[in-house]
Design a protein around this motif. Structure first.
Motif, PDB file in Angstrom:
ATOM      1  N   ALA A 103       0.546  -0.786  -0.044  1.00 48.74           N
ATOM      2  CA  ALA A 103      -0.236   0.308  -0.100  1.00 48.74           C
ATOM      3  C   ALA A 103       0.350   1.176  -0.066  1.00 48.74           C
ATOM      4  O   ALA A 103       0.782   1.651  -0.388  1.00 48.74           O
ATOM      5  N   LEU A 104       1.497   1.051   0.269  1.00 47.32           N
ATOM      6  CA  LEU A 104       2.563   2.726   1.030  1.00 47.32           C
ATOM      7  C   LEU A 104       3.488   2.634  -0.315  1.00 47.32           C
ATOM      8  O   LEU A 104       3.452   3.409  -0.742  1.00 47.32           O
ATOM      9  N   ILE A 105       3.874   1.372  -0.811  1.00 43.24           N
ATOM     10  CA  ILE A 105       4.704   1.799  -2.469  1.00 43.24           C
ATOM     11  C   ILE A 105       3.950   1.699  -3.542  1.00 43.24           C
ATOM     12  O   ILE A 105       4.360   3.257  -4.163  1.00 43.24           O
ATOM     13  N   LEU A 106       2.894   1.181  -3.590  1.00 43.02           N
ATOM     14  CA  LEU A 106       1.203   2.069  -4.663  1.00 43.02           C
ATOM     15  C   LEU A 106       1.509   3.582  -4.681  1.00 43.02           C
ATOM     16  O   LEU A 106       0.746   4.576  -5.114  1.00 43.02           O
ATOM     17  N   SER A 107       0.932   3.764  -2.934  1.00 41.23           N
ATOM     18  CA  SER A 107       0.373   5.473  -2.919  1.00 41.23           C
ATOM     19  C   SER A 107       1.574   6.260  -3.389  1.00 41.23           C
ATOM     20  O   SER A 107       0.902   7.287  -3.753  1.00 41.23           O
ATOM     21  N   ASN A 108       2.822   5.733  -3.004  1.00 41.58           N
ATOM     22  CA  ASN A 108       3.812   7.008  -3.485  1.00 41.58           C
ATOM     23  C   ASN A 108       4.675   6.993  -4.993  1.00 41.58           C
ATOM     24  O   ASN A 108       5.522   7.445  -5.490  1.00 41.58           O
ATOM     25  N   VAL A 109       3.823   5.800  -5.622  1.00 38.87           N
ATOM     26  CA  VAL A 109       4.331   6.053  -7.111  1.00 38.87           C
ATOM     27  C   VAL A 109       4.163   6.932  -7.626  1.00 38.87           C
ATOM     28  O   VAL A 109       3.126   7.688  -8.196  1.00 38.87           O
ATOM     29  N   ARG A 110       4.973   7.521  -9.303  1.00 36.79           N
ATOM     30  CA  ARG A 110       4.753   8.495  -9.416  1.00 36.79           C
ATOM     31  C   ARG A 110       5.202   8.464 -10.856  1.00 36.79           C
ATOM     32  O   ARG A 110       6.009   7.152 -10.922  1.00 36.79           O
ATOM     33  N   TYR A 111       5.062   8.685 -12.888  1.00 34.59           N
ATOM     34  CA  TYR A 111       5.277   8.406 -13.375  1.00 34.59           C
ATOM     35  C   TYR A 111       6.905   8.886 -13.981  1.00 34.59           C
ATOM     36  O   TYR A 111       7.065   7.946 -14.030  1.00 34.59           O
ATOM     37  N   GLN A 112       7.696   9.268 -13.262  1.00 35.28           N
ATOM     38  CA  GLN A 112       8.908   9.733 -13.584  1.00 35.28           C
ATOM     39  C   GLN A 112       9.325   8.650 -12.752  1.00 35.28           C
ATOM     40  O   GLN A 112      10.728   8.656 -13.196  1.00 35.28           O
ATOM     41  N   PHE A 113       9.306   8.031 -11.738  1.00 38.05           N
ATOM     42  CA  PHE A 113       9.726   6.856 -10.983  1.00 38.05           C
ATOM     43  C   PHE A 113      10.220   6.242 -11.846  1.00 38.05           C
ATOM     44  O   PHE A 113      10.619   4.740 -12.198  1.00 38.05           O
ATOM     45  N   LEU A 187      12.379  -7.285   5.018  1.00 36.91           N
ATOM     46  CA  LEU A 187      12.415  -6.935   4.482  1.00 36.91           C
ATOM     47  C   LEU A 187      11.334  -6.061   4.061  1.00 36.91           C
ATOM     48  O   LEU A 187      11.269  -4.969   3.283  1.00 36.91           O
ATOM     49  N   PHE A 188       9.968  -6.106   4.080  1.00 41.30           N
ATOM     50  CA  PHE A 188       8.868  -5.418   4.536  1.00 41.30           C
ATOM     51  C   PHE A 188       9.317  -4.367   5.689  1.00 41.30           C
ATOM     52  O   PHE A 188       8.241  -3.212   4.964  1.00 41.30           O
ATOM     53  N   THR A 189       9.913  -4.998   6.292  1.00 42.27           N
ATOM     54  CA  THR A 189       9.996  -4.103   7.352  1.00 42.27           C
ATOM     55  C   THR A 189      10.562  -3.020   6.618  1.00 42.27           C
ATOM     56  O   THR A 189       9.821  -1.660   7.868  1.00 42.27           O
ATOM     57  N   ILE A 190      12.007  -2.456   6.789  1.00 40.75           N
ATOM     58  CA  ILE A 190      12.299  -1.791   6.074  1.00 40.75           C
ATOM     59  C   ILE A 190      11.916  -0.907   5.651  1.00 40.75           C
ATOM     60  O   ILE A 190      12.284   0.407   5.176  1.00 40.75           O
ATOM     61  N   ILE A 191      11.282  -1.588   4.300  1.00 40.38           N
ATOM     62  CA  ILE A 191      10.604  -1.103   3.308  1.00 40.38           C
ATOM     63  C   ILE A 191       9.544  -0.147   4.035  1.00 40.38           C
ATOM     64  O   ILE A 191       9.611   1.116   2.920  1.00 40.38           O
ATOM     65  N   SER A 192       8.608  -0.694   4.734  1.00 43.35           N
ATOM     66  CA  SER A 192       7.710   0.391   5.108  1.00 43.35           C
ATOM     67  C   SER A 192       8.364   1.311   5.952  1.00 43.35           C
ATOM     68  O   SER A 192       7.732   2.831   6.414  1.00 43.35           O
ATOM     69  N   TYR A 193       9.492   0.949   6.729  1.00 48.96           N
ATOM     70  CA  TYR A 193       9.897   2.743   6.891  1.00 48.96           C
ATOM     71  C   TYR A 193      10.580   2.403   6.349  1.00 48.96           C
ATOM     72  O   TYR A 193      10.227   4.949   7.224  1.00 48.96           O
ATOM     73  N   CYS A 194      11.156   3.554   5.196  1.00 51.47           N
ATOM     74  CA  CYS A 194      11.414   4.227   4.730  1.00 51.47           C
ATOM     75  C   CYS A 194      10.395   4.675   3.776  1.00 51.47           C
ATOM     76  O   CYS A 194      10.532   5.698   3.905  1.00 51.47           O
ATOM     77  N   GLN A 195       9.066   3.707   3.507  1.00 50.95           N
ATOM     78  CA  GLN A 195       8.685   4.622   2.655  1.00 50.95           C
ATOM     79  C   GLN A 195       7.274   5.414   3.710  1.00 50.95           C
ATOM     80  O   GLN A 195       6.897   6.568   2.992  1.00 50.95           O
ATOM     81  N   ILE A 196       7.298   5.306   4.736  1.00 53.05           N
ATOM     82  CA  ILE A 196       6.080   5.855   5.428  1.00 53.05           C
ATOM     83  C   ILE A 196       6.800   7.521   5.679  1.00 53.05           C
ATOM     84  O   ILE A 196       5.318   7.963   5.734  1.00 53.05           O
ATOM     85  N   GLN A 197       7.207   8.149   5.696  1.00 55.16           N
ATOM     86  CA  GLN A 197       8.317   9.488   5.611  1.00 55.16           C
ATOM     87  C   GLN A 197       7.794   9.937   4.745  1.00 55.16           C
ATOM     88  O   GLN A 197       7.319  11.515   5.042  1.00 55.16           O
ATOM     89  N   GLN A 214      10.349  12.127  -2.343  1.00 53.53           N
ATOM     90  CA  GLN A 214      11.661  11.558  -2.466  1.00 53.53           C
ATOM     91  C   GLN A 214      12.081  11.821  -3.839  1.00 53.53           C
ATOM     92  O   GLN A 214      10.772  11.587  -4.605  1.00 53.53           O
ATOM     93  N   THR A 215      13.123  11.101  -3.804  1.00 57.24           N
ATOM     94  CA  THR A 215      14.553  10.828  -4.367  1.00 57.24           C
ATOM     95  C   THR A 215      13.749   9.670  -5.520  1.00 57.24           C
ATOM     96  O   THR A 215      13.272   9.626  -4.934  1.00 57.24           O
ATOM     97  N   HIS A 216      14.014   9.783  -6.999  1.00 63.93           N
ATOM     98  CA  HIS A 216      14.021   9.149  -7.915  1.00 63.93           C
ATOM     99  C   HIS A 216      14.710   7.717  -7.213  1.00 63.93           C
ATOM    100  O   HIS A 216      14.420   6.295  -7.354  1.00 63.93           O
ATOM    101  N   ARG A 217      16.043   8.128  -6.848  1.00 66.39           N
ATOM    102  CA  ARG A 217      16.580   7.338  -6.069  1.00 66.39           C
ATOM    103  C   ARG A 217      16.427   6.305  -4.868  1.00 66.39           C
ATOM    104  O   ARG A 217      16.230   5.301  -5.036  1.00 66.39           O
ATOM    105  N   GLU A 218      15.832   6.867  -4.099  1.00 65.53           N
ATOM    106  CA  GLU A 218      15.313   7.028  -2.904  1.00 65.53           C
ATOM    107  C   GLU A 218      13.993   5.887  -3.032  1.00 65.53           C
ATOM    108  O   GLU A 218      13.691   4.480  -2.693  1.00 65.53           O
ATOM    109  N   TYR A 219      12.848   5.927  -4.002  1.00 60.91           N
ATOM    110  CA  TYR A 219      12.260   5.873  -4.387  1.00 60.91           C
ATOM    111  C   TYR A 219      12.237   4.052  -5.020  1.00 60.91           C
ATOM    112  O   TYR A 219      12.043   2.893  -4.799  1.00 60.91           O
ATOM    113  N   GLY A 220      13.541   4.150  -6.180  1.00 63.29           N
ATOM    114  CA  GLY A 220      14.075   3.247  -6.774  1.00 63.29           C
ATOM    115  C   GLY A 220      14.108   1.741  -6.203  1.00 63.29           C
ATOM    116  O   GLY A 220      14.493   1.287  -6.019  1.00 63.29           O
TER     117      GLY A 220
END
Length: 325
Positions: A103-113, A187-197, A214-220
């Motif tokens: 849910a966090l990954i999908l909510s933060n996706v941008r076409y630039q990514f 892995l899921f826990t680390i990603i969630s922690y990074c994306q929630i901000q 977030q930057t392209h690299r961070e989301y990537g």
């Protein structure tokens, strides 16, 4: 005259029998008679395409593969209630945290990514494939079922799989993938922690409406880890598909055909005794390159030179178990 005819007849009969024997031996170099579901190749036996574990084999009548093999029966009996509980907890934990992460990954996706997502997808496929091969190789080649903790907990399914290859198709998701779910949870826990901000949680009353971009690299990076975690969870299911000879959905057959997951025929090469090649079981992308450079034999040579231990001794021991003791 009669004696001469008899001798000639006997000689002809002997020659015919010899010829038939040679012919049978030559045929045996490439296959076993139609009553068997195994194909004989130089170096050992492998499953025939379409085998559903009804193999009988060889001439002495002792089962070489399948659930009727004594070693397979003994190994299957070692699956405990405690192990099942651990796998169940890991599976449900991964499902909950994985859903939050998705849910966090999908909510933060941008076409630039998108370019970074594509790179992350390919890298995740390569990394997951390599580590699937590394773990598979290590568990196949070293250690013993008699070792404490990891013997019955980790190595037992690998020993069972080589002497009853399609046993994996009779296991449910929890038994097949529970251990991999445990690996995916961090892995899921680390990603969630990074994306929630970077996620606007104000609609839940959990955060102020302004969030940092977030930057392209961070989301990537997060997307790479997310795909990697998903592939880790799915690795043994993908492996199961490579042993499922009928009834697969068309979309899975397409993934195998497109080499997005390990193809069935490619994985069959691993099941030629002594099971010393093509260990990668996620995408299968690295099987041919690693085989071409002799990666696994070289690694085994170094380990044997240092420890004096030969690879796959425990695996061969279980394969040769013809009685339950």
């Amino acid at each position: 005259m009669h004696s001469f005819s008899t001798t000639t007849t006997d000689t002809t009969k002997t020659q015919n029998e010899t010829s038939e024997k040679i012919s049978a031996e030559q045929n045996d170099q490439t296959h076993i008679d139609s009553g068997s579901n195994l194909i004989k190749k130089p170096g050992g036996y492998m499953e025939a395409e379409g085998d559903i574990n009804g193999n009988t084999l060889p001439a002495d009548g002792v089962p070489r593969w399948g659930p009727q093999h004594a070693g397979a029966q003994q190994l299957a009996g070692m699956y405990s209630d405690t192990k099942r509980l651990q796998e169940t907890i890991a599976t449900y934990t991964a499902a909950i945290i994985g859903a939050i992460t998705a849910a966090l990954i999908l909510s933060n996706v941008r076409y630039q990514f998108l370019p970074y997502m594509l790179i992350g997808f390919v890298l995740a496929g390569l990394v997951a494939d390599f580590f699937s091969g590394l773990v598979h190789w290590a568990a196949d080649s070293w250690g013993s079922v008699d070792l404490p903790i990891i013997g019955k907990g980790l190595l037992r399914p690998f020993r069972e799989h080589h002497i009853d290859p399609t046993s994996i198709t009779r296991h449910d998701f929890i038994e097949t993938s529970g251990d991999l779910c445990a690996v995916a949870v961090p892995l899921f826990t680390i990603i969630s922690y990074c994306q929630i901000q970077y996620t606007d949680l104000s609609i839940f009353g959990l955060a102020p409406p302004s969030v940092e971009e977030q930057t392209h690299r961070e989301y990537g990076t997060s997307f790479f880890l997310f795909v990697l975690a998903i592939l880790v969870v799915c690795t043994n299911e993908i492996h199961k598909w490579s042993h499922t000879y009928f009834g697969l959905p068309k979309w899975i057959e397409f993934l195998q055909w497109a080499h997005l997951v390990v193809p069935k025929k490619q994985h069959r090469l691993h099941h030629i005794s002594p099971h010393d090649t093509h260990f990668c079981i996620t995408t299968g992308w690295l099987n041919y390159p690693l085989h071409w450079i002799g990666f696994w034999p070289k690694l085994e040579y170094v380990i044997t030179a240092i420890t004096g231990v030969e690879p796959r001794t425990d695996d061969l021991k279980w394969a040769s178990k013809v009685t339950i003791r």
